[in-house]
Design a protein around this motif. Sequence first.
Motif, PDB file in Angstrom:
ATOM      1  N   THR A  71       0.807  -1.222   0.000  1.00 29.45           N
ATOM      2  CA  THR A  71       0.000   0.000   0.000  1.00 29.45           C
ATOM      3  C   THR A  71       0.838   1.268   0.000  1.00 29.45           C
ATOM      4  O   THR A  71       0.305   2.344  -0.232  1.00 29.45           O
ATOM      5  CB  THR A  71      -0.926   0.057   1.231  1.00 29.45           C
ATOM      6  OG1 THR A  71      -0.135   0.174   2.417  1.00 29.45           O
ATOM      7  CG2 THR A  71      -1.845  -1.156   1.296  1.00 29.45           C
ATOM      8  N   GLN A  73       1.858   2.671   2.552  1.00 25.86           N
ATOM      9  CA  GLN A  73       1.498   3.422   3.756  1.00 25.86           C
ATOM     10  C   GLN A  73       2.611   3.249   4.787  1.00 25.86           C
ATOM     11  O   GLN A  73       3.266   2.208   4.834  1.00 25.86           O
ATOM     12  CB  GLN A  73       0.179   2.896   4.345  1.00 25.86           C
ATOM     13  CG  GLN A  73      -1.022   3.093   3.465  1.00 25.86           C
ATOM     14  CD  GLN A  73      -1.434   4.551   3.361  1.00 25.86           C
ATOM     15  OE1 GLN A  73      -1.251   5.341   4.296  1.00 25.86           O
ATOM     16  NE2 GLN A  73      -1.988   4.916   2.218  1.00 25.86           N
ATOM     17  N   ARG A  77       0.749   4.011  10.294  1.00 21.50           N
ATOM     18  CA  ARG A  77      -0.635   4.092   9.789  1.00 21.50           C
ATOM     19  C   ARG A  77      -1.234   2.691   9.647  1.00 21.50           C
ATOM     20  O   ARG A  77      -2.391   2.458  10.013  1.00 21.50           O
ATOM     21  CB  ARG A  77      -0.662   4.829   8.443  1.00 21.50           C
ATOM     22  CG  ARG A  77      -2.025   4.891   7.791  1.00 21.50           C
ATOM     23  CD  ARG A  77      -2.984   5.801   8.556  1.00 21.50           C
ATOM     24  NE  ARG A  77      -4.238   5.866   7.830  1.00 21.50           N
ATOM     25  CZ  ARG A  77      -5.428   5.654   8.387  1.00 21.50           C
ATOM     26  NH1 ARG A  77      -5.529   5.427   9.670  1.00 21.50           N
ATOM     27  NH2 ARG A  77      -6.515   5.702   7.671  1.00 21.50           N
ATOM     28  N   GLN A  91     -13.773   4.301  -1.955  1.00 20.52           N
ATOM     29  CA  GLN A  91     -12.899   5.449  -2.171  1.00 20.52           C
ATOM     30  C   GLN A  91     -11.769   5.481  -1.141  1.00 20.52           C
ATOM     31  O   GLN A  91     -10.613   5.757  -1.474  1.00 20.52           O
ATOM     32  CB  GLN A  91     -13.700   6.764  -2.134  1.00 20.52           C
ATOM     33  CG  GLN A  91     -14.698   6.920  -3.253  1.00 20.52           C
ATOM     34  CD  GLN A  91     -15.995   6.138  -3.034  1.00 20.52           C
ATOM     35  OE1 GLN A  91     -16.284   5.624  -1.962  1.00 20.52           O
ATOM     36  NE2 GLN A  91     -16.784   6.027  -4.105  1.00 20.52           N
ATOM     37  N   GLU A  92     -12.108   5.192   0.115  1.00 23.65           N
ATOM     38  CA  GLU A  92     -11.097   5.167   1.179  1.00 23.65           C
ATOM     39  C   GLU A  92     -10.109   4.016   0.967  1.00 23.65           C
ATOM     40  O   GLU A  92      -8.907   4.182   1.149  1.00 23.65           O
ATOM     41  CB  GLU A  92     -11.769   5.028   2.543  1.00 23.65           C
ATOM     42  CG  GLU A  92     -12.584   6.240   2.955  1.00 23.65           C
ATOM     43  CD  GLU A  92     -13.503   5.972   4.123  1.00 23.65           C
ATOM     44  OE1 GLU A  92     -13.785   6.937   4.869  1.00 23.65           O
ATOM     45  OE2 GLU A  92     -13.950   4.813   4.302  1.00 23.65           O
ATOM     46  N   LEU A  94      -9.335   2.604  -1.882  1.00 26.60           N
ATOM     47  CA  LEU A  94      -8.510   2.955  -3.035  1.00 26.60           C
ATOM     48  C   LEU A  94      -7.401   3.915  -2.620  1.00 26.60           C
ATOM     49  O   LEU A  94      -6.225   3.710  -2.966  1.00 26.60           O
ATOM     50  CB  LEU A  94      -9.384   3.580  -4.135  1.00 26.60           C
ATOM     51  CG  LEU A  94      -8.720   3.906  -5.458  1.00 26.60           C
ATOM     52  CD1 LEU A  94      -8.233   2.631  -6.146  1.00 26.60           C
ATOM     53  CD2 LEU A  94      -9.709   4.636  -6.361  1.00 26.60           C
ATOM     54  N   ALA A  95      -7.741   4.926  -1.835  1.00 22.68           N
ATOM     55  CA  ALA A  95      -6.737   5.888  -1.360  1.00 22.68           C
ATOM     56  C   ALA A  95      -5.716   5.217  -0.445  1.00 22.68           C
ATOM     57  O   ALA A  95      -4.533   5.545  -0.491  1.00 22.68           O
ATOM     58  CB  ALA A  95      -7.427   7.048  -0.626  1.00 22.68           C
ATOM     59  N   PHE A  96      -6.159   4.252   0.361  1.00 20.04           N
ATOM     60  CA  PHE A  96      -5.252   3.546   1.266  1.00 20.04           C
ATOM     61  C   PHE A  96      -4.356   2.582   0.498  1.00 20.04           C
ATOM     62  O   PHE A  96      -3.241   2.295   0.916  1.00 20.04           O
ATOM     63  CB  PHE A  96      -6.055   2.789   2.330  1.00 20.04           C
ATOM     64  CG  PHE A  96      -5.217   2.240   3.442  1.00 20.04           C
ATOM     65  CD1 PHE A  96      -4.777   3.057   4.475  1.00 20.04           C
ATOM     66  CD2 PHE A  96      -4.845   0.903   3.465  1.00 20.04           C
ATOM     67  CE1 PHE A  96      -3.999   2.551   5.505  1.00 20.04           C
ATOM     68  CE2 PHE A  96      -4.068   0.384   4.489  1.00 20.04           C
ATOM     69  CZ  PHE A  96      -3.639   1.213   5.516  1.00 20.04           C
ATOM     70  N   GLY A  97      -4.845   2.068  -0.623  1.00 20.28           N
ATOM     71  CA  GLY A  97      -4.033   1.183  -1.455  1.00 20.28           C
ATOM     72  C   GLY A  97      -4.373  -0.290  -1.370  1.00 20.28           C
ATOM     73  O   GLY A  97      -3.607  -1.122  -1.850  1.00 20.28           O
ATOM     74  N   ASP A 100      -7.610  -1.739  -6.196  1.00 23.15           N
ATOM     75  CA  ASP A 100      -7.019  -1.120  -7.374  1.00 23.15           C
ATOM     76  C   ASP A 100      -7.981  -0.293  -8.202  1.00 23.15           C
ATOM     77  O   ASP A 100      -7.555   0.583  -8.943  1.00 23.15           O
ATOM     78  CB  ASP A 100      -6.423  -2.211  -8.279  1.00 23.15           C
ATOM     79  CG  ASP A 100      -5.359  -3.002  -7.555  1.00 23.15           C
ATOM     80  OD1 ASP A 100      -4.380  -2.383  -7.121  1.00 23.15           O
ATOM     81  OD2 ASP A 100      -5.529  -4.221  -7.407  1.00 23.15           O
ATOM     82  N   GLU A 101      -9.271  -0.595  -8.073  1.00 26.36           N
ATOM     83  CA  GLU A 101     -10.217   0.066  -8.958  1.00 26.36           C
ATOM     84  C   GLU A 101     -11.615  -0.049  -8.377  1.00 26.36           C
ATOM     85  O   GLU A 101     -11.956  -1.031  -7.726  1.00 26.36           O
ATOM     86  CB  GLU A 101     -10.175  -0.615 -10.330  1.00 26.36           C
ATOM     87  CG  GLU A 101     -11.058  -0.017 -11.375  1.00 26.36           C
ATOM     88  CD  GLU A 101     -10.949  -0.753 -12.704  1.00 26.36           C
ATOM     89  OE1 GLU A 101     -11.412  -0.184 -13.690  1.00 26.36           O
ATOM     90  OE2 GLU A 101     -10.412  -1.866 -12.752  1.00 26.36           O
TER      91      GLU A 101
END
Length: 126
Positions: A71, A73, A77, A91-92, A94-97, A100-101
Amino acid sequence: DGGGGACMRAHNSHNQTHSNTTILYNHSPNSRIMLHQPSGGAQGMASDIEIQAKEILRTRARLNDLYVQHTQQPLERVEQVMDRDTFFSPQEALAFGVIDEILEKRVDEDEDSKKMKKEGQQEEDD
């Protein structure tokens, strides 16, 4: 769960695309993604409980390292997220990793899959 269920995906659709050893995780907009640390239900003699506790801690450290690697991160974290059940929206996540989509519409089967199914049906007919 000794770590195998540390990443649970609860969602409406889940596709995996294999490319060498890479798995692409696609999630619908209504997905919920939960991350948590490994847990166990140690029972028995004190020495057995100690062995199981050490194994859970070793598994947690390895799992945290994998999340850091995949990720990008920071470890702090990842440890914070993994300390308790943490639920992410797509969305969260995806932002965290961890995904993928986000799929906004159903993806049709790729042409190779359709061709393989068709060839398989032809062989059965022969």
